[in-house]
Design an enzyme around this catalytic site. Sequence first.
Site, mmCIF file in Angstrom:
data_model
loop_
_atom_site.group_PDB
_atom_site.id
_atom_site.type_symbol
_atom_site.label_atom_id
_atom_site.label_comp_id
_atom_site.label_asym_id
_atom_site.label_seq_id
_atom_site.Cartn_x
_atom_site.Cartn_y
_atom_site.Cartn_z
ATOM 1 N N ILE A 82 -57.926 28.337 35.931
ATOM 2 C CA ILE A 82 -56.813 27.450 35.557
ATOM 3 C C ILE A 82 -56.195 28.026 34.286
ATOM 4 O O ILE A 82 -56.929 28.334 33.326
ATOM 5 C CB ILE A 82 -57.310 26.018 35.277
ATOM 6 C CG1 ILE A 82 -58.016 25.441 36.521
ATOM 7 C CG2 ILE A 82 -56.155 25.112 34.860
ATOM 8 C CD1 ILE A 82 -58.662 24.092 36.305
ATOM 9 N N SER A 111 -68.196 25.507 36.376
ATOM 10 C CA SER A 111 -67.241 26.611 36.615
ATOM 11 C C SER A 111 -67.610 27.288 37.919
ATOM 12 O O SER A 111 -68.721 27.123 38.439
ATOM 13 C CB SER A 111 -67.357 27.617 35.468
ATOM 14 O OG SER A 111 -66.620 28.783 35.724
ATOM 15 N N LYS A 162 -73.299 28.223 32.500
ATOM 16 C CA LYS A 162 -72.742 27.352 33.545
ATOM 17 C C LYS A 162 -73.727 27.191 34.708
ATOM 18 O O LYS A 162 -73.805 26.112 35.305
ATOM 19 C CB LYS A 162 -71.391 27.898 34.025
ATOM 20 C CG LYS A 162 -70.303 27.876 32.942
ATOM 21 C CD LYS A 162 -69.927 26.456 32.497
ATOM 22 C CE LYS A 162 -68.723 26.424 31.562
ATOM 23 N NZ LYS A 162 -68.347 25.072 31.146
ATOM 24 N N ARG A 177 -56.996 19.368 23.163
ATOM 25 C CA ARG A 177 -55.949 20.401 23.279
ATOM 26 C C ARG A 177 -54.973 20.006 24.380
ATOM 27 O O ARG A 177 -55.391 19.619 25.482
ATOM 28 C CB ARG A 177 -56.560 21.760 23.646
ATOM 29 C CG ARG A 177 -57.563 22.248 22.645
ATOM 30 C CD ARG A 177 -57.997 23.666 22.958
ATOM 31 N NE ARG A 177 -57.124 24.623 22.299
ATOM 32 C CZ ARG A 177 -57.228 25.940 22.455
ATOM 33 N NH1 ARG A 177 -58.126 26.448 23.274
ATOM 34 N NH2 ARG A 177 -56.429 26.744 21.808
ATOM 35 N N ASN A 183 -67.062 18.305 28.820
ATOM 36 C CA ASN A 183 -66.017 19.290 29.110
ATOM 37 C C ASN A 183 -65.952 20.402 28.059
ATOM 38 O O ASN A 183 -65.470 21.497 28.353
ATOM 39 C CB ASN A 183 -64.670 18.555 29.199
ATOM 40 C CG ASN A 183 -63.497 19.495 29.233
ATOM 41 O OD1 ASN A 183 -63.220 20.114 30.253
ATOM 42 N ND2 ASN A 183 -62.794 19.648 28.107
ATOM 43 N N TYR A 201 -71.730 33.170 29.385
ATOM 44 C CA TYR A 201 -70.939 32.089 30.001
ATOM 45 C C TYR A 201 -71.516 31.739 31.371
ATOM 46 O O TYR A 201 -71.730 30.572 31.703
ATOM 47 C CB TYR A 201 -69.475 32.543 30.124
ATOM 48 C CG TYR A 201 -68.524 31.475 30.615
ATOM 49 C CD1 TYR A 201 -68.064 30.480 29.756
ATOM 50 C CD2 TYR A 201 -68.074 31.457 31.932
ATOM 51 C CE1 TYR A 201 -67.183 29.493 30.196
ATOM 52 C CE2 TYR A 201 -67.200 30.476 32.383
ATOM 53 C CZ TYR A 201 -66.754 29.495 31.519
ATOM 54 O OH TYR A 201 -65.886 28.520 31.960
ATOM 55 N N GLY A 204 -64.364 17.878 24.045
ATOM 56 C CA GLY A 204 -63.434 19.010 24.117
ATOM 57 C C GLY A 204 -62.098 18.618 24.710
ATOM 58 O O GLY A 204 -61.484 19.390 25.446
ATOM 59 N N ASP A 243 -68.884 18.047 17.040
ATOM 60 C CA ASP A 243 -69.301 19.402 17.389
ATOM 61 C C ASP A 243 -70.510 19.225 18.295
ATOM 62 O O ASP A 243 -71.572 18.786 17.840
ATOM 63 C CB ASP A 243 -69.672 20.175 16.116
ATOM 64 C CG ASP A 243 -70.147 21.597 16.425
ATOM 65 O OD1 ASP A 243 -70.474 21.892 17.588
ATOM 66 O OD2 ASP A 243 -70.197 22.404 15.476
ATOM 67 N N VAL A 244 -70.360 19.545 19.564
ATOM 68 C CA VAL A 244 -71.421 19.217 20.525
ATOM 69 C C VAL A 244 -72.712 20.000 20.287
ATOM 70 O O VAL A 244 -73.740 19.717 20.892
ATOM 71 C CB VAL A 244 -70.960 19.391 21.997
ATOM 72 C CG1 VAL A 244 -69.815 18.439 22.327
ATOM 73 C CG2 VAL A 244 -70.578 20.842 22.304
#
Length: 277
Positions: free
Chosen positions: A206, A160, A177, A16, A106, A173, A13, A79-80
Site C-alpha cells: 500500500i 503483512s 511479522k 499519520r 498497527n 521485518y 501508530g 511508544d509501543v
Amino acid sequence: MYNLNGKTAIVTGSGRHKGIGKAIAMRLANEGCNIVISDIVNAKGEQFTAEHIGAIDEMNEIVEMCQLKGVQAISVHCDVRSEADCANLIAKAVEAFGTTDILVNNAGVGYIMEPFTTFKENSWDTVLAVNLKGAFLCSKHAAIQMQKQIMGGNIVNIASQAAKSGFPYAAAYTASKHGLIGLTRSNAVELGKFKIRVNAVCPNHITTDLGDWQNKFFSEKLGLDYDTYLKSIIDKNPLGRTGLVEDIAKAVAFLCSDEAKYVTGEAMNVSGGEEYH
Ligand SMILES: NC(=O)c1ccc[n+]([C@@H]2O[C@H](COP(=O)([O-])OP(=O)(O)OC[C@H]3O[C@@H](n4cnc5c(N)ncnc54)[C@H](O)[C@@H]3O)[C@@H](O)[C@H]2O)c1
C-alpha cells in the site's frame, strides 16, 4: 455497516494522514466507536527520523476528523516499545470511555532494511521491539482490561504479506511479522474463554509514506525507475492493483464486528490474491 456503536477502539501508530492506522480509526469512527488515536510522535531519534514519524499536530488533526463523525476521540502518546506507555494507553482509554473493546496493533517500522550479512544488531532490535514486542505489550494490557468486561473484546494485529512470505533486505521485518502471527494464534487460543477474539490482517503493498519509502528502496535496488517498479508489482497482482488503506480498514471493521464472532486466530490476507496461504 457494522454495529460497533459506543465501543472504545484504540489504534496504535495512527498519527499519520496517509497511514493505515488513520484509515482504520476513521472507519471505526464511522461505525460509531469512540477512538483513541495513538502514536510515538514526539519521540524522534536516530532510528525514528521525522520522515517516518507523524507529528503531534497531525495526530490532533486526526482526532478532530474522528470527532467530526459524531464520536468522541482523544489522542494518547505511546511508544509501543515501553510497557509503561502501553499500560498508560489502556488506562487513558478506560478513563475517557470506560472500556477497551477494540485494540488494533498497527504501529510498525518497515523502513529499516539492510543486506542480511551486514544487518546491524540495533536495527534488528528496533524492528522487533516495535513490530512484535509492541503488540505483545499493548495486547497484554488490553487483555487485562478486556478480561474484566462481560463482552470481552477484539484485538487485531496488522501483520503483512511478510508474515507469510520472505523478502530480501527485510529479515527483521519478515521475522517480526511472522512472529506477530504466532502471537495472534497463541493469544486467540488462550484468551478465547474470556470472549476475547484475536486476529491478524496481512496487507500487501500500500503506498502510504512507508510504502512510498519501500518503493524507492526496492526500485533503486533493482535498478528500475519508481513507476516501472510499481507497475511490476501491479502486474503480478491478480486483481490488478496495489492495496488501499481502506481495504485494510474494512477488514478490521469486519473482524471486530459480530459478523465475525466465530472468527479468531485467523491471519486474513487482504492482498488482491497476491498472497493466498
Ligand atoms: N504500507 C504497506 O505496504 C504495508 C504492508 C503490509 C503491512 N503494513 C503494516 O501496516 C502498519 C502501518 O503501516 P503504514 O504503511 O501505515 O506506515 P506508517 O509509517 O504510515 O505507519 C506506521 C506508524 O507507526 C508509528 N510508530 C513507529 N514506531 C512506533 C513506536 N515505537 N510506537 C508507536 N508508534 C510507532 C509511526 O509513527 C507511524 O504512524 C505497519 O505495521 C506496517 O508494517 C504496511
